[in-house]
Write a protein that holds these residues in place. Structure first.
Motif, PDB file in Angstrom:
ATOM      1  N   GLU A  89       0.683  -1.067   0.018  1.00  0.00           N
ATOM      2  CA  GLU A  89      -0.079   0.101   0.184  1.00  0.00           C
ATOM      3  C   GLU A  89       0.808   1.230  -0.019  1.00  0.00           C
ATOM      4  O   GLU A  89       0.741   2.210  -0.642  1.00  0.00           O
ATOM      5  N   ILE A  90       2.091   1.161   0.730  1.00  0.00           N
ATOM      6  CA  ILE A  90       3.021   2.224   0.797  1.00  0.00           C
ATOM      7  C   ILE A  90       3.496   2.575  -0.585  1.00  0.00           C
ATOM      8  O   ILE A  90       3.543   3.739  -1.048  1.00  0.00           O
ATOM      9  N   PHE A  91       3.910   1.347  -1.140  1.00  0.00           N
ATOM     10  CA  PHE A  91       4.600   1.414  -2.446  1.00  0.00           C
ATOM     11  C   PHE A  91       3.422   2.192  -3.408  1.00  0.00           C
ATOM     12  O   PHE A  91       3.763   3.029  -4.380  1.00  0.00           O
ATOM     13  N   LYS A  92       2.275   1.581  -3.304  1.00  0.00           N
ATOM     14  CA  LYS A  92       1.065   2.056  -4.440  1.00  0.00           C
ATOM     15  C   LYS A  92       0.848   3.486  -4.226  1.00  0.00           C
ATOM     16  O   LYS A  92       0.771   4.189  -5.488  1.00  0.00           O
ATOM     17  N   GLU A  93       0.864   4.065  -2.978  1.00  0.00           N
ATOM     18  CA  GLU A  93       0.536   5.404  -2.844  1.00  0.00           C
ATOM     19  C   GLU A  93       1.847   6.182  -3.510  1.00  0.00           C
ATOM     20  O   GLU A  93       1.432   7.109  -4.141  1.00  0.00           O
ATOM     21  N   LYS A  94       3.164   5.743  -3.360  1.00  0.00           N
ATOM     22  CA  LYS A  94       4.262   6.583  -3.694  1.00  0.00           C
ATOM     23  C   LYS A  94       4.233   6.717  -5.264  1.00  0.00           C
ATOM     24  O   LYS A  94       4.689   7.707  -5.892  1.00  0.00           O
ATOM     25  N   PHE A  95       3.788   5.631  -5.956  1.00  0.00           N
ATOM     26  CA  PHE A  95       3.777   5.423  -7.468  1.00  0.00           C
ATOM     27  C   PHE A  95       2.512   5.301  -8.119  1.00  0.00           C
ATOM     28  O   PHE A  95       2.361   4.881  -9.228  1.00  0.00           O
ATOM     29  N   GLU A  98       2.662   6.588 -11.635  1.00  0.00           N
ATOM     30  CA  GLU A  98       3.599   6.001 -12.536  1.00  0.00           C
ATOM     31  C   GLU A  98       3.379   4.851 -13.142  1.00  0.00           C
ATOM     32  O   GLU A  98       3.865   4.277 -14.004  1.00  0.00           O
ATOM     33  N   PHE A  99       2.690   3.969 -12.255  1.00  0.00           N
ATOM     34  CA  PHE A  99       2.098   2.656 -12.503  1.00  0.00           C
ATOM     35  C   PHE A  99       0.490   2.573 -12.484  1.00  0.00           C
ATOM     36  O   PHE A  99      -0.285   3.099 -11.990  1.00  0.00           O
ATOM     37  N   ASN A 100       0.330   1.588 -13.375  1.00  0.00           N
ATOM     38  CA  ASN A 100      -1.248   1.305 -13.403  1.00  0.00           C
ATOM     39  C   ASN A 100      -1.393   0.033 -12.617  1.00  0.00           C
ATOM     40  O   ASN A 100      -1.449  -0.871 -13.101  1.00  0.00           O
ATOM     41  N   PHE A 101      -2.255   0.174 -11.339  1.00  0.00           N
ATOM     42  CA  PHE A 101      -2.405  -0.947 -10.466  1.00  0.00           C
ATOM     43  C   PHE A 101      -3.510  -1.434 -10.601  1.00  0.00           C
ATOM     44  O   PHE A 101      -4.532  -0.857 -11.014  1.00  0.00           O
ATOM     45  N   VAL A 102      -3.552  -2.879 -10.698  1.00  0.00           N
ATOM     46  CA  VAL A 102      -4.940  -3.620 -11.004  1.00  0.00           C
ATOM     47  C   VAL A 102      -5.212  -4.572  -9.665  1.00  0.00           C
ATOM     48  O   VAL A 102      -4.253  -5.090  -9.095  1.00  0.00           O
TER      49      VAL A 102
END
Length: 105
Positions: A89-95, A98-102
């Motif tokens: 979750e920390i990683f997803k919030e930072k990026f 830049e990334f398309n999270f599914v």
């Protein structure tokens, strides 16, 4: 030879980490980020397929452990599902830009 091309290649290679799997075989990963959670550090890695292209699947999260050598780090798997989820979750919030999270549901 084009110097800009060499610089891009060097930067790309600097993000590659080679680890040994449980069978002792080398596996290449692209280093994406280092996340701190509850006074521990975790690396976020993206597996690279045999064709040299990034796998668009799941990332790998490993805990960083200190070694006796200052030049080396050791990575260990994380068994705690809650810790893995929080680090991701920390990683997803930072990026998020830049990334398309599914989300898998």
């Amino acid at each position: 030879m084009d110097e800009n091309k060499d610089l891009e290649l060097d930067e790309e290679l600097n993000n590659i980490i080679v680890l040994n799997d449980e069978n002792g075989e080398e596996v290449q990963f692209e280093f994406l980020d280092l996340v701190e959670y509850e006074q521990e550090e975790y690396v976020i890695l993206l597996p690279i397929t045999n064709e040299g292209e990034e796998d668009l699947g799941e990332v790998v999260i490993l805990k960083v452990e200190e070694t006796e050598s200052e030049d080396e780090e050791s990575y260990v798997s994380v068994d705690d599902e809650e810790t893995l989820n929080q680090v991701f979750e920390i990683f997803k919030e930072k990026f998020k830009d830049e990334f398309n999270f599914v989300d898998e549901e």
